[in-house]
Enzyme design. Sequence first.
Site, mmCIF file in Angstrom:
data_model
loop_
_atom_site.group_PDB
_atom_site.id
_atom_site.type_symbol
_atom_site.label_atom_id
_atom_site.label_comp_id
_atom_site.label_asym_id
_atom_site.label_seq_id
_atom_site.Cartn_x
_atom_site.Cartn_y
_atom_site.Cartn_z
ATOM 1 N N THR A 87 0.862 -1.173 0.000
ATOM 2 C CA THR A 87 0.000 0.000 0.000
ATOM 3 C C THR A 87 0.903 1.229 0.000
ATOM 4 O O THR A 87 2.041 1.151 0.447
ATOM 5 C CB THR A 87 -0.861 0.007 1.290
ATOM 6 O OG1 THR A 87 -1.739 -1.110 1.261
ATOM 7 C CG2 THR A 87 -1.691 1.253 1.432
ATOM 8 N N GLY A 130 0.814 -1.427 5.622
ATOM 9 C CA GLY A 130 1.160 -2.743 6.128
ATOM 10 C C GLY A 130 0.002 -3.706 6.193
ATOM 11 O O GLY A 130 -0.019 -4.590 7.047
ATOM 12 N N GLY A 131 -0.987 -3.538 5.306
ATOM 13 C CA GLY A 131 -2.048 -4.527 5.195
ATOM 14 C C GLY A 131 -2.780 -4.788 6.487
ATOM 15 O O GLY A 131 -3.360 -3.890 7.097
#
Length: 529
Positions: free
Chosen positions: A351, A433-434
Amino acid sequence: MQQRDFFKPGRSVAVSDRGMAATSHPLATLAAVDILRAGGSAVDAAVAAVALQSVIDPHMTGIGGDCFALYSAAGGMPVALNGSGRAPQKAKLDYFLEKGFTAIPDDSPHAVTIPGAIDAWCRLIGAYGRFDMGRVLAPAIAAAEEGYCITPRVELDWDRYSDRVAKHPASSAYFLPDGRAPRTGERMTNPALAATLKAVARDGRDAFYRGQVAEEITQVLQSLGGLHEESDFADYKAFETTPISGKFRGRDLIECPPNGQGLAALLITRILDGFDLRDPKLSEADRIHLHAEATKAGYAMRDQLISDPDYLTFDIDELLSDRSIAAMRVKISLERAADASIWDGPTHRDTVYVSVVDRDGNAISLINSVFMPFGSGIYAPRSGVLLQNRGAGFVVKQGHPNAIGPGKLPFHTIIPAMLMENGKVRMSFGVMGGQYQAAGHAHMLTQILDRDLDPQQASDQPRSFCFGGKLSLEPTISEETKRDLERRGHVAEWADEPIGGAQAIMIDHERGVLLGASDHRKDGVALGY
């Protein structure tokens, strides 16, 4: 705030009294600051930055991905923009059940929802921009057409996840020149993407969602068995909505509502609000443990409940109420780790997040993603569009609110945030970081509000993440702390890569000063003028 130790490696917090941008890539920050210095708004600068990163950080983000944003006009309450993509109308749950799917394969056309980024950018610029799309997209177009240099963290991730594009011939031909990932300092161009961006600059969102680009993407997906139609693209619309919030240390944490996981960040911080993390008697292991236990509780609720907002089965205000939070908090023991659920959904790391504040005090917190590294790996070569795989976030299960279905929005991990104090935005921030993002929001806030660190110092602190039955620790955490956590029942392990990446801009309203941070775990910087 504490003064940093200038004997130790690190960077100072960025300081400015006009405008500021913080991104995870130096060229994106520079592009945003150039826009600000030329008189553009925070929104102009943020879209310019993220569009550029869609060219120079293609494994992280792109116009084939999705976007969420929080925007606050100076002194105003934030509004939320949901630019996440919908499943095609033919994506019926029965279709997948009848074919024996137990999950949506993350490298398949079924994982590709209609990309929402371009419509979101156009809506933001149309509502809050001062410049036209041609001026805003100029840095991205120039990079795609004239070329850009690979930076160290980009090389690391591109090489590490190159297998995700290697399996698709069209993707491999572009992203792996000479059969490998490009190295630091090598140059890349993408003339096809430049042409698509020029078309968007000229004709707006229809250049992407109608005509040649939508036609090619549809054909590519259908050739692989996808259920997409051109009408799915033509009908797509991003939309504004009302943010959700929760109290933490007397401030208001502002998040986008579901289908994003901002609710999990509110649950974690609301739970931690009942613990005195300033207590000097608490050890590093104590703080990591409490963060882990609050994360378990927040994510358990997240995984059961978050879905397309039209399919929610619960009341958000009730879930965040004092009574509900107290029931979760009381189960936490300082001495013993609770059982952790095992996550069986997709893992997501890639991201980009952008924070910008302009000279008038307008602030935007924006995040854009292709979900997994290089998304689905599926590439439309004539348009230069790499497609996300956010549909892998759906479940294939009858009765689940997040079950795949026609036109549905999937569960999303990407979440921008703002912190408000006395009715004004105090900080615009996000943590890439998902799956880590909600836990990362809580960690940043505890470092700033409980330890009196500035945003850069807070970002620099060692991180941990309790997820999937494991407690991952960055190796800057001591062996002694790891053993203490294991004694409490945590299955602790050393992280194999840095956990997340943060950007933040704090607004000191009393002094008229901006304090910015960009994570050392990435290549980026925060700059003001």
